[in-house]
Write an enzyme that holds these catalytic residues in place. Structure first.
Site, PDB file in Angstrom:
ATOM      1  N   LYS A   1       0.838  -1.214   0.000  1.00  0.00           N
ATOM      2  CA  LYS A   1       0.000   0.000   0.000  1.00  0.00           C
ATOM      3  C   LYS A   1       0.870   1.262   0.000  1.00  0.00           C
ATOM      4  O   LYS A   1       0.678   2.159  -0.816  1.00  0.00           O
ATOM      5  CB  LYS A   1      -0.936  -0.027   1.218  1.00  0.00           C
ATOM      6  CG  LYS A   1      -1.993  -1.126   1.109  1.00  0.00           C
ATOM      7  CD  LYS A   1      -2.925  -1.146   2.280  1.00  0.00           C
ATOM      8  CE  LYS A   1      -2.313  -1.768   3.518  1.00  0.00           C
ATOM      9  NZ  LYS A   1      -1.936  -3.178   3.399  1.00  0.00           N
TER      10      LYS A   1
ATOM     11  N   ARG B   1      10.234  -0.179   9.126  1.00  0.00           N
ATOM     12  CA  ARG B   1      10.478  -0.707  10.458  1.00  0.00           C
ATOM     13  C   ARG B   1      11.952  -0.679  10.787  1.00  0.00           C
ATOM     14  O   ARG B   1      12.798  -0.985   9.945  1.00  0.00           O
ATOM     15  CB  ARG B   1       9.997  -2.168  10.565  1.00  0.00           C
ATOM     16  CG  ARG B   1       8.535  -2.289  10.926  1.00  0.00           C
ATOM     17  CD  ARG B   1       8.289  -1.742  12.338  1.00  0.00           C
ATOM     18  NE  ARG B   1       6.876  -1.640  12.673  1.00  0.00           N
ATOM     19  CZ  ARG B   1       6.109  -0.551  12.485  1.00  0.00           C
ATOM     20  NH1 ARG B   1       6.610   0.532  11.932  1.00  0.00           N
ATOM     21  NH2 ARG B   1       4.848  -0.542  12.858  1.00  0.00           N
TER      22      ARG B   1
ATOM     23  N   GLU C   1      13.528   1.750  19.856  1.00  0.00           N
ATOM     24  CA  GLU C   1      12.877   3.063  19.965  1.00  0.00           C
ATOM     25  C   GLU C   1      12.418   3.279  21.390  1.00  0.00           C
ATOM     26  O   GLU C   1      11.910   2.330  22.007  1.00  0.00           O
ATOM     27  CB  GLU C   1      11.678   3.135  18.994  1.00  0.00           C
ATOM     28  CG  GLU C   1      12.119   3.098  17.538  1.00  0.00           C
ATOM     29  CD  GLU C   1      10.954   3.185  16.541  1.00  0.00           C
ATOM     30  OE1 GLU C   1       9.835   3.538  16.958  1.00  0.00           O
ATOM     31  OE2 GLU C   1      11.174   2.896  15.354  1.00  0.00           O
TER      32      GLU C   1
ATOM     33  N   HIS D   1       9.986   8.388  14.432  1.00  0.00           N
ATOM     34  CA  HIS D   1       8.841   7.539  14.050  1.00  0.00           C
ATOM     35  C   HIS D   1       7.586   8.401  13.814  1.00  0.00           C
ATOM     36  O   HIS D   1       6.565   8.251  14.491  1.00  0.00           O
ATOM     37  CB  HIS D   1       8.567   6.470  15.114  1.00  0.00           C
ATOM     38  CG  HIS D   1       7.839   5.276  14.566  1.00  0.00           C
ATOM     39  ND1 HIS D   1       8.038   4.009  15.030  1.00  0.00           N
ATOM     40  CD2 HIS D   1       6.894   5.157  13.584  1.00  0.00           C
ATOM     41  CE1 HIS D   1       7.241   3.159  14.384  1.00  0.00           C
ATOM     42  NE2 HIS D   1       6.543   3.848  13.492  1.00  0.00           N
ATOM     43  N   LEU D   2       7.718   9.277  12.829  1.00  0.00           N
ATOM     44  CA  LEU D   2       6.640  10.239  12.544  1.00  0.00           C
ATOM     45  C   LEU D   2       5.795   9.861  11.340  1.00  0.00           C
ATOM     46  O   LEU D   2       4.911  10.622  10.954  1.00  0.00           O
ATOM     47  CB  LEU D   2       7.242  11.635  12.289  1.00  0.00           C
ATOM     48  CG  LEU D   2       7.902  12.342  13.467  1.00  0.00           C
ATOM     49  CD1 LEU D   2       8.417  13.721  13.042  1.00  0.00           C
ATOM     50  CD2 LEU D   2       6.900  12.506  14.611  1.00  0.00           C
TER      51      LEU D   2
ATOM     52  N   ALA E   1       3.327   8.078  10.635  1.00  0.00           N
ATOM     53  CA  ALA E   1       1.861   8.097  10.717  1.00  0.00           C
ATOM     54  C   ALA E   1       1.340   9.343  11.406  1.00  0.00           C
ATOM     55  O   ALA E   1       0.140   9.474  11.616  1.00  0.00           O
ATOM     56  CB  ALA E   1       1.390   6.866  11.488  1.00  0.00           C
TER      57      ALA E   1
HETATM   58  N1  LIG Z   1       6.824   4.879   9.924  1.00  0.00           N
HETATM   59  C1  LIG Z   1       5.574   4.725  10.226  1.00  0.00           C
HETATM   60  O1  LIG Z   1       5.039   5.440  11.058  1.00  0.00           O
HETATM   61  C2  LIG Z   1       4.775   3.685   9.522  1.00  0.00           C
HETATM   62  C3  LIG Z   1       5.353   2.517   9.120  1.00  0.00           C
HETATM   63  N2  LIG Z   1       4.603   1.560   8.506  1.00  0.00           N
HETATM   64  C4  LIG Z   1       5.275   0.356   8.071  1.00  0.00           C
HETATM   65  O2  LIG Z   1       5.416   0.377   6.663  1.00  0.00           O
HETATM   66  C5  LIG Z   1       5.542  -0.950   6.167  1.00  0.00           C
HETATM   67  C6  LIG Z   1       4.698  -1.140   4.922  1.00  0.00           C
HETATM   68  O3  LIG Z   1       3.343  -0.964   5.219  1.00  0.00           O
HETATM   69  P1  LIG Z   1       2.190  -1.204   4.110  1.00  0.00           P
HETATM   70  O4  LIG Z   1       2.634  -0.717   2.809  1.00  0.00           O
HETATM   71  O5  LIG Z   1       0.945  -0.700   4.712  1.00  0.00           O
HETATM   72  O6  LIG Z   1       2.174  -2.777   4.110  1.00  0.00           O
HETATM   73  P2  LIG Z   1       1.665  -3.744   2.939  1.00  0.00           P
HETATM   74  O7  LIG Z   1       1.414  -5.047   3.588  1.00  0.00           O
HETATM   75  O8  LIG Z   1       0.607  -3.101   2.150  1.00  0.00           O
HETATM   76  O9  LIG Z   1       2.958  -3.874   2.020  1.00  0.00           O
HETATM   77  C7  LIG Z   1       4.105  -4.589   2.393  1.00  0.00           C
HETATM   78  C8  LIG Z   1       4.671  -5.172   1.108  1.00  0.00           C
HETATM   79  O10 LIG Z   1       5.910  -5.790   1.440  1.00  0.00           O
HETATM   80  C9  LIG Z   1       6.002  -6.951   0.650  1.00  0.00           C
HETATM   81  N3  LIG Z   1       6.989  -7.842   1.241  1.00  0.00           N
HETATM   82  C10 LIG Z   1       6.840  -8.698   2.277  1.00  0.00           C
HETATM   83  N4  LIG Z   1       8.014  -9.335   2.504  1.00  0.00           N
HETATM   84  C11 LIG Z   1       8.893  -8.865   1.589  1.00  0.00           C
HETATM   85  C12 LIG Z   1      10.257  -9.131   1.324  1.00  0.00           C
HETATM   86  N5  LIG Z   1      10.934 -10.037   2.033  1.00  0.00           N
HETATM   87  N6  LIG Z   1      10.849  -8.457   0.325  1.00  0.00           N
HETATM   88  C13 LIG Z   1      10.163  -7.542  -0.406  1.00  0.00           C
HETATM   89  N7  LIG Z   1       8.861  -7.266  -0.224  1.00  0.00           N
HETATM   90  C14 LIG Z   1       8.236  -7.907   0.783  1.00  0.00           C
HETATM   91  C15 LIG Z   1       4.602  -7.505   0.609  1.00  0.00           C
HETATM   92  O11 LIG Z   1       4.423  -8.346  -0.514  1.00  0.00           O
HETATM   93  C16 LIG Z   1       3.773  -6.244   0.492  1.00  0.00           C
HETATM   94  O12 LIG Z   1       3.479  -5.943  -0.853  1.00  0.00           O
HETATM   95  C17 LIG Z   1       5.176  -1.844   7.338  1.00  0.00           C
HETATM   96  O13 LIG Z   1       6.368  -2.306   7.931  1.00  0.00           O
HETATM   97  C18 LIG Z   1       4.496  -0.915   8.309  1.00  0.00           C
HETATM   98  O14 LIG Z   1       4.600  -1.358   9.629  1.00  0.00           O
HETATM   99  C19 LIG Z   1       3.288   1.754   8.223  1.00  0.00           C
HETATM  100  C20 LIG Z   1       2.663   2.915   8.595  1.00  0.00           C
HETATM  101  C21 LIG Z   1       3.358   3.966   9.318  1.00  0.00           C
HETATM  102  O1  LIG Z   2       1.417   4.803  15.646  1.00  0.00           O
HETATM  103  C1  LIG Z   2       2.366   5.287  15.049  1.00  0.00           C
HETATM  104  O2  LIG Z   2       2.635   6.485  15.057  1.00  0.00           O
HETATM  105  C2  LIG Z   2       3.279   4.358  14.263  1.00  0.00           C
HETATM  106  C3  LIG Z   2       2.637   3.889  13.012  1.00  0.00           C
HETATM  107  C4  LIG Z   2       3.307   2.707  12.454  1.00  0.00           C
HETATM  108  O3  LIG Z   2       4.476   2.530  12.549  1.00  0.00           O
HETATM  109  C5  LIG Z   2       2.479   1.712  11.785  1.00  0.00           C
HETATM  110  O4  LIG Z   2       1.289   1.969  11.603  1.00  0.00           O
HETATM  111  O5  LIG Z   2       3.010   0.646  11.453  1.00  0.00           O
END
Ligand SMILES: NC(=O)C1=CN([C@@H]2O[C@H](COP(=O)(O)OP(=O)(O)OC[C@H]3O[C@@H](n4cnc5c(N)ncnc54)[C@H](O)[C@@H]3O)[C@@H](O)[C@H]2O)C=CC1
Ligand SMILES: O=C(O)CCC(=O)C(=O)O
Length: 526
Positions: free
Chosen positions: A149, A230, A259, A278-279, A281
């Site tokens: 996504k 992550r 963290e 960790h901003l 979201a």
């Molecule tokens: N920094 C933050 O505040 C936030 C971080 N995140 C993190 O962002 C990451 C992605 O989230 P989304 O896009 O929503 O998840 P998602 O599930 O939509 O996409 C993850 C993608 O990674 C792929 N994948 C899984 N294992 C893999 C590998 N070994 N090599 C390559 N691709 C692989 C999957 O096929 C999938 O298409 C997650 O780790 C989530 O926790 C999400 C929201 C906020």
């Molecule tokens: O709650 C937050 O600010 C962290 C969001 C995040 O890392 C996630 O949704 O995976």
């Protein structure tokens, strides 16, 4: 009233939803020991990324039914421990997608144009234009690792900035990648060719330290790495060393192995690195989205309904689940009913999906039927999470059949179980999309909504029997709310379904069976 503990900061919109069905306590910054001490009082726990929900906490949460993570990653929750305890874990898979993608894009541009350091320098009183000559992203190659996504949105925006896109994601089809304008490549090629590498993958055993000294050595000396996914996907020690040695051009990190970030070499680096706490979201919009999304699911689970984004029950898209929800309630009611008619020790549960249900995914309906079937044995301990495991442990075999032909209703569900009281079957359908109706019991057509207390009799269709049963129930002060007889032929066998206002007093079933013409009687509580 249920109690919900909110242990990380959550938007008020979520608290308002929870407050409709529960007493909500917001307690931020709890230490693990403090959380363990109080969690036993709560039915639900709502968190973001700061609270680590360990096995110890889950075990202390003896009343817990659901853990809601207002965000995507559930790596701060011991999901297997929750599953074993039958606790639903839900998240918000899409609520912060745009926020996280935009943070990654902001990191790409900020890193390219040294925005944080240039800003700090002006604020210190300087006017230094030479130290901050940047690079354009136009016509540069962006390597997207993880085209889910967030990765997809980053790719779509980067495309409009004129970037060339490479992507690595072993679970995404070439067609999907092409739709997004990305060329799917092997990871090594992406490392070698990308000017920017942005990570959008979960942290798993396979992705831990995916970026390490060896993989860093494959990258261009000008390559810039962005991690808004992550902590732990990048080996921070190796990254700091590579940046110091000029082996790569820069890095922008929003997430860290530990963290909050403690003592770290990363802090000592200059404008080649950007660090944010960790901003990803942290936008007003995303926080409202995730709070509402998760609070609604907690509310639903506390009301006994399924959650749309549970990570530890066989998953279906929210749309499909939303559509199936009324049928899941039908399946659960029928499971509970047939389980009581059949008595204990059911070994086989036959489920027939009829009409429009025949083309649907059956798994949620099977899970819901098993939850209902096991309710008498396990009460509140059985839920959508553990119903299949509990059924398997009890040796209950599920046989599923499908018949797409439409009869009186668009979709019906037929359950048959054999237990200590013999083989019994029930069929049900939805009236007007939501209202559950029993349409058949033991092969006799009826049309009654289920009620909390019910009595079923198998009897001979003959004059006077209804009156006798009514008088008998009256003599025990049992009030009948409704009654219906189902029969196949006049004066043949028939089933009577009665809704009664109170549970049947002890011993009355024996009296009912003594009424001439009545062969069997069953009482159920739904
Ligand atoms: N920094 C933050 O505040 C936030 C971080 N995140 C993190 O962002 C990451 C992605 O989230 P989304 O896009 O929503 O998840 P998602 O599930 O939509 O996409 C993850 C993608 O990674 C792929 N994948 C899984 N294992 C893999 C590998 N070994 N090599 C390559 N691709 C692989 C999957 O096929 C999938 O298409 C997650 O780790 C989530 O926790 C999400 C929201 C906020
Ligand atoms: O709650 C937050 O600010 C962290 C969001 C995040 O890392 C996630 O949704 O995976």
């Amino acid at each position: 009233m249920s109690k919900v503990l909110v242990s990380d900061s959550i938007d008020q919109a979520g608290i308002d939803i929870l407050s409709q069905v529960a007493t909500v306590d917001v307690k931020l910054g709890l230490k693990p020991a403090e959380l363990i001490e109080i969690i036993g009082e709560y039915d639900a726990l709502m968190i973001r990324s700061s609270t680590r929900v360990t096995q110890e906490i889950i075990e202390a949460g003896t009343q817990l039914k659901i853990i809601g993570r207002a965000g995507v990653g559930v790596d701060n929750v011991d999901v297997p421990a929750a599953t074993r305890r039958g606790i639903v874990v839900v998240n918000s898979p899409e609520g912060n997608t745009i926020a996280a993608a935009e943070h990654a894009l902001a990191m790409i541009l900020a890193l390219s144009r040294h925005i944080p350091d240039a800003n700090a320098s002006v604020k210190r009183g300087a006017w230094d234009r030479n130290s901050f000559v940047g690079a354009e992203v136009y016509k540069k190659t962006l390597g997207v690792v993880g085209l889910g996504k967030i990765g997809s949105h980053v790719a779509a925006v980067a495309k409009t900035m004129g970037m060339k896109l490479l992507a690595y994601d072993p679970f995404i089809s070439t067609d999907r990648a092409e739709q997004l304008g990305c060329q799917l490549v092997e990871l090594d090629l992406l490392f070698q060719q990308a000017d920017y590498i942005t990570l959008h993958i979960p942290k798993t055993p396979e992705t831990t330290h995916l970026i390490n000294a060896t993989t860093l050595a494959k990258m261009k000396p000008t390559a810039r790495i962005i991690n808004c996914a992550r902590g732990g996907i990048i080996d921070e020690v190796a990254l700091a060393a590579a940046l110091k040695a000029g082996k790569i051009g820069g890095a922008a990190l929003d997430v860290f192995e530990s963290e909050p970030l403690g003592e770290s070499e990363l802090r000592s680096l200059g404008k080649e690195i950007i660090l944010t706490p960790h901003l990803g979201a942290s936008t007003a919009e995303a926080q409202v989205n995730v709070a509402i999304d998760v609070a609604e699911q907690i509310r639903d689970v506390l009301l006994g309904l399924p959650a749309r984004s549970a990570v530890n029950i066989p998953g279906l898209g929210p749309d499909v689940l939303e559509e199936l929800k009324p049928y899941m309630q039908l399946a659960e009611t029928l499971g509970n009913l047939v389980g009581q008619l059949a008595g204990g020790r059911v070994e086989v549960l036959n489920i027939r999906l009829q009409g429009e249900l025949a083309t649907n995914k059956s798994q949620p309906l099977v899970v819901a039927a098993l939850k209902g079937l096991l309710f008498q044995a396990l009460r509140e301990r059985v839920n959508y999470v553990n119903a299949s495991i509990e059924a398997k442990e009890r040796g209950i075999r599920v046989i599923e059949t499908r018949d797409a032909s439409i009869r009186d209703y668009a979709g019906t569900l037929h359950l048959e179980a054999t237990g200590t009281l013999g083989t019994h079957s029930v069929t049900g359908a939805l009236l007007g999309e939501r209202e559950i109706h029993l349409t058949d019991v033991d092969g006799f057509p009826i049309n009654v909504p289920p009620s909390k207390y019910m009595l079923f009799t198998l009897h001979r269709d003959m004059p006077g029997i209804i009156g006798k049963l009514g008088s008998l129930l009256g003599s025990f002060n049992v009030n009948i709310a409704s009654m219906q007889v189902g029969r196949k032929i006049v004066r043949g066998d028939a089933v009577m379904a009665l809704s009664i206002d109170d549970p049947l007093p002890e011993g009355i079933l024996d009296e009912i069976i003594k009424v001439p013409g009545i062969r069997d009687a069953y009482t159920v509580t739904l």
